[in-house]
Each structure stands twice: as C-alpha cells, then as structure tokens.
Design a protein around this motif. Structure first.
Motif, PDB file in Angstrom:
ATOM      1  N   ALA A 191      36.772  47.891  43.673  1.00  0.00           N
ATOM      2  CA  ALA A 191      38.086  47.268  43.609  1.00  0.00           C
ATOM      3  C   ALA A 191      38.302  46.271  44.746  1.00  0.00           C
ATOM      4  O   ALA A 191      38.941  45.235  44.556  1.00  0.00           O
ATOM      5  N   VAL A 192      37.778  46.582  45.925  1.00  0.00           N
ATOM      6  CA  VAL A 192      37.878  45.647  47.045  1.00  0.00           C
ATOM      7  C   VAL A 192      37.216  44.318  46.676  1.00  0.00           C
ATOM      8  O   VAL A 192      37.730  43.232  46.986  1.00  0.00           O
ATOM      9  N   PHE A 193      36.086  44.398  45.992  1.00  0.00           N
ATOM     10  CA  PHE A 193      35.392  43.182  45.563  1.00  0.00           C
ATOM     11  C   PHE A 193      36.205  42.447  44.492  1.00  0.00           C
ATOM     12  O   PHE A 193      36.412  41.232  44.564  1.00  0.00           O
ATOM     13  N   ASN A 194      36.692  43.202  43.485  1.00  0.00           N
ATOM     14  CA  ASN A 194      37.413  42.570  42.383  1.00  0.00           C
ATOM     15  C   ASN A 194      38.743  41.960  42.812  1.00  0.00           C
ATOM     16  O   ASN A 194      39.235  41.017  42.185  1.00  0.00           O
ATOM     17  N   ALA A 195      39.340  42.508  43.877  1.00  0.00           N
ATOM     18  CA  ALA A 195      40.661  42.032  44.296  1.00  0.00           C
ATOM     19  C   ALA A 195      40.656  40.551  44.664  1.00  0.00           C
ATOM     20  O   ALA A 195      41.694  39.888  44.587  1.00  0.00           O
ATOM     21  N   LYS A 196      39.500  40.019  45.043  1.00  0.00           N
ATOM     22  CA  LYS A 196      39.436  38.618  45.470  1.00  0.00           C
ATOM     23  C   LYS A 196      39.104  37.662  44.316  1.00  0.00           C
ATOM     24  O   LYS A 196      39.133  36.446  44.505  1.00  0.00           O
ATOM     25  N   LEU A 197      38.813  38.205  43.131  1.00  0.00           N
ATOM     26  CA  LEU A 197      38.413  37.371  41.998  1.00  0.00           C
ATOM     27  C   LEU A 197      39.651  36.889  41.235  1.00  0.00           C
ATOM     28  O   LEU A 197      40.340  37.690  40.591  1.00  0.00           O
TER      29      LEU A 197
END
Length: 239
Positions: free
Chosen positions: A122-128
C-alpha cells in the motif's frame, strides 16, 4: 488530518506490544501520531469485539495518539486482495503520513505477516496517481517495521526509558488479553501467561548493548540516510 506518523497493526494491541514507548515519546514531543487496526480481532480466544475496541481506545488515550481507526477487515482473513489493498492505501492517502510503521515481516502469527505485506504494498501504491484516481496520490512515506512476537535484527533502536511506564499502562488496558480473568469464557493463552513480562525483558535486552534501560527496535528494508556521523552529541570533524 495530516499525520506525522501512521502505525498499522493487524489487531489492537499489536502496535502497543511493539512500539508503545516510541508512540508515547513522539506524541509527547508534539508529533501527530495515528493508529490503524486492520481487524476487530473477532477471532481472539478471549474478549469480545466490543471490549477490544474499548480497550484499544483507552490505550490510544494513554499514549496520546490523535486518531485510532479500524478498517474492519477479516481477522485470520488478511490477504493481498484488491479490496484489502485499496482499504490500506486509502488510509495512507487520507492521512498522508511522513512515516509509516508495520509489523516485522517474520512472525509466528500469520496475520502479522499478512499485515506487513499489505502495508508495504500500500505504501508503494499510495504514490501511483492512476491507482484509485478518485483520491490524490501522496509521496511514499518512509516505512519501518516493528517487532511483535519474533525479534529480528534491529536496524534502529529508540530509547523509551522515560516513556516505558506509559507503554506498560497502555498494555494493561488490554485486560481481556493479558490478564487472567477466569470465568465461563476464559481461555488460557500465551498472552495471559507472563506475556507482558516477556515483552519487558525483550525491551531491556534490546537496550543492553547501548546501555539503555528500555529500548524498542525497528527494521528497514532500505538504507537509513544520515547527514553526518556523530559520536555522542558531538559532530565528527573533518580531518
């Protein structure tokens, strides 16, 4: 509300076991701290969902956190599904924290491992910006992992000696989990058989190598950046 720190746990009491001292220390210093429990811990051997939620709120008040939420995901049913990943990502975007904490990726409880994986994704997806486009994307916060049951290599430790009383007080809020309350529905578990004492011993052991009475440890999967190396409180001088 923007938070400085957002901490995820599979169940209420996970974050307190791993880093309640760090939470209390940062809250006392003026940092805005939030807690997010993924499940209502409905599969717990002792206590009820209603009692666990009340205990969680009491612990949050002891530690001085700004907000505590519960995503209502299924206890013992945490997996990286689109629905669950979207729920965790939305929580990160909602509060746009600078730091995120999740359980260490190795633990005897499968839900702790699943929570760790979900938060990392989720940390990764939050920036997409094209993922969940109805919510603004946020910069990926720094992610750290705290220990619950199984202690791995600590890349960082925090001196929590001055706030250890708050940690023990927060843990004591979870009477349904850590206290022996024999009755019709009571079940003996590792949690109510000296568990808090073992947590205390672990935190003492973590601090021992730095001559700190009580410390909490954290792991990271990326290098920790420092501006300058320091020796005590003195900046290392150039030759």
């Amino acid at each position: 509300m923007k938070l400085d720190i957002l901490i995820f746990g599979a169940h209420a009491d996970d974050a307190e076991i791993g880093m309640a001292g760090t939470i209390a220390k940062h809250a006392a210093a003026g940092f805005s701290v939030g807690l997010c429990d993924l499940t209502a811990a409905e599969m717990s051997s002792n206590g009820t969902v209603e009692k666990r939620k009340l205990e969680a709120q009491q612990a949050a008040e002891v530690l001085g956190v700004k907000v505590r939420t519960n995503l209502g995901l299924p206890d013992r049913g945490l997996f990286i599904t689109e629905e669950q990943l979207a729920a965790v990502t939305s929580e990160i975007r909602k509060y746009s924290p600078d730091l995120v904490f999740a359980p260490y990726w190795e633990d005897r409880h499968p839900d702790h491992i699943a929570c760790s994986k979900l938060v990392e994704e989720a940390v990764f997806n939050a920036k997409l910006r094209k993922y969940l486009p109805d919510m603004p994307a946020v910069s990926a916060p720094q992610l750290y992992f705290y220990f619950i049951n199984d202690l791995g290599r600590a890349d960082l430790i925090v001196d929590v000696t001055e706030h250890y009383e708050a940690k023990e007080k927060a843990l004591s809020c979870y009477r349904s989990q850590f206290q022996k309350t024999p009755g019709e529905d009571f079940v003996s578990t590792p949690l109510n058989d000296g568990y808090i004492e073992r947590v205390r011993s672990r935190d003492m052991l973590l601090g021992q190598r730095r001559l700190i009475p009580y410390a909490e440890g954290f792991a990271t999967k990326v290098p920790h950046t420092v501006g300058f190396f320091t020796a005590g409180s003195s900046r290392v001088q150039k030759p």
